[in-house]
Enzyme design. Structure first.
Site, PDB file in Angstrom:
ATOM      1  N   ASP A   1     -13.578  15.182  -2.998  1.00 61.91           N
ATOM      2  CA  ASP A   1     -13.753  16.507  -3.581  1.00 61.91           C
ATOM      3  C   ASP A   1     -15.068  16.510  -4.347  1.00 61.91           C
ATOM      4  OD1 ASP A   1     -13.178  19.131  -4.752  1.00 61.91           O
ATOM      5  OD2 ASP A   1     -11.083  18.708  -4.256  1.00 61.91           O
TER       6      ASP A   1
ATOM      7  N   LYS B   1      -7.402   8.310  -0.780  1.00 61.91           N
ATOM      8  CA  LYS B   1      -8.613   8.798  -0.112  1.00 61.91           C
ATOM      9  C   LYS B   1      -9.132  10.080  -0.775  1.00 61.91           C
ATOM     10  CE  LYS B   1      -7.604   6.772   4.437  1.00 61.91           C
ATOM     11  NZ  LYS B   1      -6.248   6.248   4.193  1.00 61.91           N
TER      12      LYS B   1
ATOM     13  N   ASP C   1      -3.608   4.344  -1.826  1.00 65.51           N
ATOM     14  CA  ASP C   1      -4.503   4.816  -0.768  1.00 65.51           C
ATOM     15  C   ASP C   1      -4.459   6.346  -0.706  1.00 65.51           C
ATOM     16  OD1 ASP C   1      -6.227   4.853   1.359  1.00 65.51           O
ATOM     17  OD2 ASP C   1      -4.706   4.324   2.850  1.00 65.51           O
TER      18      ASP C   1
ATOM     19  N   LYS D   1       0.826  -1.200   0.000  1.00 63.79           N
ATOM     20  CA  LYS D   1       0.000   0.000   0.000  1.00 63.79           C
ATOM     21  C   LYS D   1       0.861   1.251   0.000  1.00 63.79           C
ATOM     22  CE  LYS D   1      -2.371   1.501   3.698  1.00 63.79           C
ATOM     23  NZ  LYS D   1      -2.167   2.981   3.793  1.00 63.79           N
TER      24      LYS D   1
ATOM     25  N   ARG E   1       3.027  -0.663  10.533  1.00 69.39           N
ATOM     26  CA  ARG E   1       4.182  -0.583  11.425  1.00 69.39           C
ATOM     27  C   ARG E   1       4.580  -1.887  12.100  1.00 69.39           C
ATOM     28  NH1 ARG E   1       1.713   4.728  14.051  1.00 69.39           N
ATOM     29  NH2 ARG E   1      -0.093   3.709  13.112  1.00 69.39           N
TER      30      ARG E   1
ATOM     31  N   THR F   1     -10.074   4.401  10.990  1.00 63.55           N
ATOM     32  CA  THR F   1      -9.846   3.549  12.158  1.00 63.55           C
ATOM     33  C   THR F   1      -9.255   4.314  13.337  1.00 63.55           C
ATOM     34  OG1 THR F   1      -7.709   2.897  11.248  1.00 63.55           O
ATOM     35  CG2 THR F   1      -9.575   1.452  10.803  1.00 63.55           C
TER      36      THR F   1
END
Length: 391
Positions: A225, A222, A220, A192, A371, A280
């Protein structure tokens, strides 16, 4: 090549086009490199079956692949030379057409070579999703990888199943991201690329991270608009051939429909449009602070239904809502789930987390882990461990 402007000045549009062509040439180089590796492996296998390497008879189909590789490599080098010499937009338009045709030929050659490679052990399939190609058990097959000399080499025609995991490459720079991708791609299907890395390096980061491995890319961004702007953003990234692309479900039905229609321009290679429901990092207190009276689960379901009804292929959601969404929206909806933490890992800034095995058991099609993998002393070992935990 220089732009069309007076004095050889290069416009912003010229720079964007040159960058895009450079990325596409890099992807073509990766295909040609993969084909070379496959041929070496097939020749080794043929030599092993037919006697000493200096005396074995090359099978006809392998000889055809060798000839195709030589032609592709020569034409690839010629395209590189054309790219370096291109001075006008007309020349670059012609180069783009030649590049597309050669990339298609290279893809077919890689698929033909990969089909002959001995597979490794198959990976268990994902939860059932309507419309996907299914295995003999009736469950879907996500991605396959041929193997040469013990090294996974990715391709649509291979037969090894990779874990349905997307590793988030939230790296400080492009070299670190590419290194992480190299370490984890033997074990996971997808990597990603997030907003920060994309804004810093642009489309080049996709080609660099993908390299010659062919790993699927989850872009990713997002997008959020007005409909026309989001549609333009989707069209702008179609040449990158991302597997997944995110938009915000809260952008509304018209925006989601515009993103879906724009993605159709890529035909069979279009990205899946995934709608982000509730981040999240947000809990109920955060939602109330933004004026949303619903609980996170209620808001996720509301936005999820809106997004799927408006043309989104799937949703990005917390692991806590996977089971609810699967039950409410049915098996055809793709569910991509961040907030995944292996047992014992710190939650970080994720408010709603779950282990990989729990998320897959709840119905996730893909899980996203960042991570806990990239921050580990041995990212490859952690990626392999996560893959094993959902086997």
């Amino acid at each position: 090549g220089a732009g069309d402007g007076a004095g050889g000045r290069v416009s912003a549009a010229d720079l964007r086009e040159l960058t895009e062509l450079s990325d596409l040439l890099a992807e073509l180089a990766g295909l040609v490199h993969d084909l070379s590796g496959l041929i070496v492996g097939l020749m080794t296998a043929a030599a092993g079956n037919g006697g000493h390497a200096r005396t074995f008879t090359m099978p006809a189909d392998l000889a055809e692949l060798v000839s195709a590789h030589q032609d592709l490599k020569a034409e690839q080098q010629a395209l590189n030379a054309r790219f370096a010499a291109a001075r006008s937009r007309q020349e670059r338009t012609g180069l783009r057409g030649s590049l597309a045709a050669l990339t298609e030929r290279a893809t077919r050659a890689v698929a033909a070579a990969a089909a002959a490679v001995t597979p490794q052990e198959a990976w268990p399939p994902d939860p059932p999703v309507a419309g996907q190609r299914s295995s003999s058990s009736g469950r879907p097959v996500e991605e396959t990888v041929p193997v040469i000399a013990g090294r996974p080499l990715r391709g649509e025609a291979g037969v090894q199943r990779l874990a349905p995991v997307a590793v988030a490459l939230d790296a400080p720079d492009i070299d670190v991201a590419a290194h992480w991708a190299t370490l984890v791609t033997p074990y996971v299907s997808t990597v990603k690329i997030g907003l920060e890395l994309y804004l810093r390096y642009g489309p080049a980061v996709v080609a660099t991270v993908r390299g010659g491995s062919g790993v699927r890319v989850f872009l990713d961004l997002k997008l959020h608009d007005i409909p026309n702007t989001v549609a333009g953003g989707v069209r702008a990234v179609l040449p990158l051939r991302a597997r997944m692309l995110t938009i915000h479900a809260s952008g509304g039905p018209a925006m989601i429909q515009a993103a879906h229609q724009a993605a159709l321009g890529a035909g069979d290679e279009r990205p899946m449009i995934l709608a982000v429901t509730v981040l999240t990092s947000l809990d109920q207190h955060d939602l109330h602070a933004t004026g949303v009276a619903a609980t996170p689960a209620e808001q996720v379901l509301r936005l999820g239904r809106l997004a799927i009804d408006s043309g989104a292929d799937g949703l990005v959601c917390s692991p806590m809502e996977v089971s609810m969404l699967r039950q409410a929206l049915g098996p055809a909806v793709k569910l991509v789930v961040p907030g995944i933490r292996p047992a014992g890992a710190a939650a970080g800034d994720q408010a709603r987390t779950m282990t990989p095995a729990e998320a897959v058991a709840a119905g996730a099609n893909w899980i996203v882990v960042g991570r806990p993998v990239t921050g580990a002393p041995d990212p490859a070992a952690v990626a392999a461990s996560i893959a094993a935990s959902i086997r």
